[in-house]
Design a protein around this motif. Structure first.
Motif, short mmCIF file in Angstrom:
data_model
loop_
_atom_site.label_atom_id
_atom_site.label_comp_id
_atom_site.label_asym_id
_atom_site.label_seq_id
_atom_site.Cartn_x
_atom_site.Cartn_y
_atom_site.Cartn_z
N ALA A 263 109.72 -38.34 -16.11
CA ALA A 263 110.92 -38.11 -15.29
C ALA A 263 110.97 -39.10 -14.14
O ALA A 263 109.95 -39.52 -13.62
CB ALA A 263 110.90 -36.69 -14.75
N GLY A 264 112.21 -39.48 -13.76
CA GLY A 264 112.39 -40.34 -12.58
C GLY A 264 112.08 -41.80 -12.78
O GLY A 264 111.92 -42.53 -11.82
N THR A 265 111.98 -42.25 -14.03
CA THR A 265 111.68 -43.67 -14.26
C THR A 265 112.92 -44.47 -14.60
O THR A 265 112.83 -45.67 -14.87
CB THR A 265 110.62 -43.84 -15.38
OG1 THR A 265 111.03 -43.06 -16.51
CG2 THR A 265 109.25 -43.37 -14.93
N GLY A 266 114.09 -43.81 -14.65
CA GLY A 266 115.34 -44.55 -14.88
C GLY A 266 115.82 -44.54 -16.32
O GLY A 266 116.50 -45.46 -16.76
N LYS A 267 115.49 -43.47 -17.08
CA LYS A 267 115.93 -43.43 -18.50
C LYS A 267 117.45 -43.32 -18.59
O LYS A 267 118.08 -44.01 -19.37
CB LYS A 267 115.27 -42.26 -19.22
CG LYS A 267 113.77 -42.38 -19.38
CD LYS A 267 113.23 -41.34 -20.35
CE LYS A 267 113.38 -39.94 -19.82
NZ LYS A 267 112.57 -39.68 -18.63
N THR A 268 118.03 -42.45 -17.78
CA THR A 268 119.49 -42.24 -17.84
C THR A 268 120.21 -43.52 -17.44
O THR A 268 121.21 -43.91 -18.04
CB THR A 268 119.90 -41.10 -16.88
OG1 THR A 268 119.04 -40.00 -17.12
CG2 THR A 268 121.34 -40.70 -17.10
N GLU A 269 119.68 -44.18 -16.41
CA GLU A 269 120.27 -45.43 -15.95
C GLU A 269 120.30 -46.45 -17.07
O GLU A 269 121.27 -47.14 -17.29
CB GLU A 269 119.44 -45.95 -14.76
CG GLU A 269 119.89 -47.26 -14.19
CD GLU A 269 121.29 -47.22 -13.61
OE1 GLU A 269 121.99 -48.22 -13.72
OE2 GLU A 269 121.69 -46.16 -13.11
#
Length: 269
Positions: A263-269
């Motif tokens: 989580a929080g590594t920028g997958k959605t981005e």
């Protein structure tokens, strides 16, 4: 006839198909079919005139859609919504590209939908960097231009703004900072050719034959004009760039891809 119905559950599909006479009953399910459309704007006569995102950004459609003409076939007028959404964004994009050279950038960024501002900004960044490479010390001078543009937008953010403009400018600064970092890296490596791998490995936007083309290395993907609303952006890191490169390479081979990681590594981005 309307493949996006696959995104809906059986219950939602039945609810839509059983309420064919009232187009307003379809509103709650639009978000599942269209990423950025939270609701459509209807006139009292139930004619669709605009689309609205979850952030309340409104984009007027290039032509009106009359659901009653579909004679109860929901999929028929929803297909029209998809078609007109893309045409409308294409039209707005073209107008914003024509306005960019003649308007001060600080004014221009507040006049168009967020998505259009980001895409058009990247189109002009790509062409300006390519142009700068052909000149003596061009990339170094262009880096100063990038710094100046970021400072101008930061000044705007510190002033009085609507909530909508603030979201747009937040996303624009994220992209502008990444663009400046790319220019700095090109400058440090002494890149002077637009065919250099350090340049072609970046995500580049081009305006060709009144259409936006997105390029990276050997892949060219046409911009889809899917309305995404006015959303915030996370920071773009070298890892994000590597994901872009991998996914663009997959698209070239007619494959897809899905980022995996904590989580929080920028997958959605």
């Amino acid at each position: 006839f309307f493949p996006r119905f696959f995104f809906l559950s059986n219950d939602e599909l039945l609810e839509i198909l059983s309420e064919t006479k009232d187009p307003l009953r379809v509103q709650p399910h639009l978000k599942k079919c269209f990423e950025g459309i939270a609701q459509l704007t209807f006139t009292p006569d139930k004619v669709i005139t605009a689309m609205e995102s979850a952030e309340k950004e409104q984009v007027t459609l290039c032509r009106q859609i009359i659901p009653a003409d579909a004679k109860g076939l929901v999929e028929k007028w929803l297909y029209q919504v998809e078609e007109v959404m893309k045409l409308s964004l294409q039209e707005v994009m073209e107008r914003s590209i024509q306005a960019y050279p003649t308007t001060r950038r600080e004014e221009w960024v507040l006049q168009w939908p967020g998505q259009v501002v980001l895409a058009t900004g990247q189109i002009f960044w790509t062409s300006e960097v390519t142009e700068a490479m052909g000149k003596q010390n061009g990339v170094k001078l262009y880096k100063e231009t990038c710094d100046r543009q970021i400072e101008d937008i930061v000044k705007l953010v510190r002033g009085e703004l609507t909530k909508m403009s603030r979201i747009t400018l937040g996303a624009l600064i994220t992209i502008d900072v990444h663009a400046r970092d790319v220019v700095t890296s090109l400058c440090n490596q002494g890149v002077t050719s637009s065919h250099d791998f350090q340049w072609i490995s970046q995500l580049r936007y081009y305006w060709e034959k009144k259409l936006v083309q997105v390029r990276m290395i050997t892949t060219t993907v046409p911009y889809a004009y899917e309305y995404l609303g006015n959303t915030t952006r996370l920071v773009i890191t070298p890892l994000t760039d590597r994901c872009y490169r991998t996914l663009m390479g997959a698209l070239l081979l007619n494959l897809g891809g899905a980022p995996e990681g904590p989580a929080g590594t920028g997958k959605t981005e």
